[in-house]
Design an enzyme around this catalytic site. Structure first.
Site, PDB file in Angstrom:
ATOM      1  CG  ASN A  77       9.318  22.034  34.420  1.00 42.44           C
ATOM      2  OD1 ASN A  77      10.257  22.045  35.054  1.00 42.44           O
ATOM      3  ND2 ASN A  77       8.087  21.906  34.929  1.00 42.44           N
ATOM      4  CD  GLU A 136       9.501  20.051  45.960  1.00 44.46           C
ATOM      5  OE1 GLU A 136       8.409  19.894  45.860  1.00 44.46           O
ATOM      6  OE2 GLU A 136      10.043  21.043  46.933  1.00 44.46           O
ATOM      7  CB  CYS A 193       5.392  19.905  38.636  1.00 42.51           C
ATOM      8  SG  CYS A 193       5.813  21.488  39.382  1.00 42.51           S
ATOM      9  CD  GLU A 209      14.338  21.380  48.429  1.00 43.60           C
ATOM     10  OE1 GLU A 209      14.207  22.056  47.510  1.00 43.60           O
ATOM     11  OE2 GLU A 209      14.886  20.453  48.469  1.00 43.60           O
TER      12      GLU A 209
END
Ligand code: NAD
Length: 479
Positions: free
Chosen positions: A154, A250, A284, A459
């Site tokens: 994405n 993630e 996300c 991160e």
């Protein structure tokens, strides 16, 4: 091409990058242009042999790179940011083709690359010192070794640099594996990096999902930095456990947005729509559930419908386009299931059509489902496309519980005129990043990560640097 350019990159051919060299393969695959459904350029599928060579080269490069003073590493990263900046137009074109993003959105992602590197080069690795009569204790950090960055489709560029820059800054070497759906910008980014960094410091192997799995099993890979779906994240963690690799995961989310009764409806409703439909919902941290106070529910929803109707869906270079297509056929089919399910269950489409049938490409009109039940798929799952549900609420405690009632915890938003009150609610939402009076906008200045099944660790930003390091405590006793 501008005459000031010091290098000449070919944006028509694509290679894996192993040990400082471009490498092809006898097996080739193609990305698909999501605007036209046509095949894009051929890309080599790296073999296990290529992957092993890349890890060996990264391992060989590690001692020298990790011992290179951090100032020098920063200098090289900044040089890379400058070099990349000479190619913003080419990278923007490429990103439009491989991801179908509207040009404006693609250029925001591309222009974020240099900024991400520059911000991180302003950071120092944290350290602490404790002293008493007997000793001094220095808490320092050292790099892990060979890291692997596994990337989704994405945001292929920003999510690549989001792993490369902190890994290199902290003295690690990294092998990047782009998504097979969007290999082009990631491979080209790493190819360009060869002009700046010693061989083996940053490499790329692309092709298929199996390469990702091989990286998670490789004994010489110290860390997997993974961004992708929850299902794959669990596989990554399981495989990494065999060698106790460090992992950062993630993963996906099901972000709630709570709208308080005191909002400025005309101002906030279009913003909430942006949050839900940014990148056609393929984010996300897109807003995925919208809870509107019952006293303003109808009016707020109508303003959302108005803003949604004003969003033009189309190809990258069409005038005024706000939303591009779904990036790939697999995701397109998945998104269509949410439309079919909502239609079959008789939910109300406040805007958008239940039947998705674009004449070409993977286009989907942004759609709002008005007040589906709590146990509906559209409330419970992440569609990762431009379809979002709204529900009314009346009791603050109850809506906080409803927002938190999910196995995910990536992002959330609270909208209200009384900022302190909104922030108080924000602090009770179980998510890694909560936004007050804004839709979800992760930034390089802060660690980004999820609670619950949205991930492990995080991160970006100063705290995020530690995800690429081991603590290394030196206890010095006085003579
Ligand atoms: P995905 O999990 O299918 O794939 C992600 C990457 O993992 C790809 O490079 C893929 O080739 C690789 N992979 C596949 N199987 C693997 C395995 N067994 N071992 C190792 N690697 C493997 O995800 P996707 O469809 O590309 O991305 C969409 C998902 O990513 C959504 O759920 C979205 O929410 C999530 N996402 C999360 C973030 C975040 O920062 N939290 C950001 C973007 C996307």
């Amino acid at each position: 091409m501008s005459p000031s350019k010091v290098s000449t990159l070919d944006f028509q051919s694509f290679h894996n990058i192993v040990d400082g060299e471009k490498r092809s393969s006898k097996d080739i695959h193609h990305g698909i242009n999501p605007t036209t459904s046509e095949d894009l350029w051929g890309v080599p599928i790296a073999t296990e042999h290529d992957l092993n060579d890349a890890v060996a080269s990264a391992k060989a490069a590690f001692p020298s790179w990790s011992q290179t003073p951090i100032q020098k590493r920063k200098e090289l990263l900044l040089k890379f940011a400058d070099l990349f900046s000479q190619y913003v137009n080419e990278f923007t074109d490429l990103l439009c083709k491989e991801a179908g993003k509207p040009r404006k959105a693609a250029s925001i992602e591309v222009s974020g690359i240099a900024g991400f590197i520059q911000y991180h080069c302003g950071l120092d690795i944290p350290e602490e010192k404790f002293e008493d009569d007997e000793k001094t204790v220095y808490t320092e950090y050292m790099p892990l070794g060979v890291c692997a960055g596994i990337i989704p489709w994405n945001f292929p560029l920003i999510l690549s640099i989001g792993k490369i820059a902190p890994a290199l800054l902290t003295g690690n070497t990294i092998v990047v594996k782009p998504s097979p759906f969007t290999p082009y910008t990631g491979l080209k980014l790493v190819e360009l990096a060869q002009e700046v960094f010693p061989k083996g410091v940053v490499q790329a192997v692309g092709g298929n999902n199996e390469l990702g799995a091989l990286l998670t099993l490789h004994p010489d890979v110290a860390k997997i930095s993974f961004t992708g779906s929850i299902a794959t994240g669990k596989k990554v963690m399981e495989a990494s456990a065999k060698t106790l690799k460090r992992v950062t995961l993630e993963l996906g989310g099901n972000d709630a947005s709570i709208i308080l009764p005191d909002v400025d409806i005309k101002k906030v409703a279009p913003e909430v729509v942006q949050g839900a439909f940014q990148n056609s919902g393929q984010v996300c941290v897109a807003t995925k559930r919208i809870y509107i106070h019952e006293s303003i529910y109808n009016e707020f929803l109508q303003e959302m419908v108005k803003a949604t109707k004003a969003m033009k869906v189309g190809s990258s270079d069409e005038e005024g386009v706000a939303l591009g297509p779904i990036q790939n056929p697999m995701q397109f089919e998945k998104v269509k299931e949410f439309f079919a399910d909502s239609k079959a269950k008789g939910y109300k489409f406040a805007v958008g059509e239940p039947d998705v049938a674009p004449p070409k490409g993977f286009f989907v009109q942004p759609t709002i489902i008005d007040n589906p039940p709590n146990d509906s798929r559209i409330i419970q799952e992440e569609p990762f496309g431009p379809i979002v549900p709204t529900q009314p609420w009346s009791d603050e405690e109850e809506v906080i519980a409803r927002a938190n009632n999910t196995n995910t915890g990536l992002g959330a938003c609270v909208w209200g005129k009384d900022v302190e009150h909104a922030a108080k609610i924000a602090r009770r939402l179980e998510a890694g990043s909560v936004f007050v009076n804004s839709w979800e906008k992760p930034t390089p200045q802060a660690i980004f990560g999820g609670h619950k099944e949205s991930g492990i660790g995080g991160e970006w930003g100063k705290t995020g640097l530690l995800a690429f390091m081991n603590a290394h405590v030196i206890h010095v006793y006085k003579n």
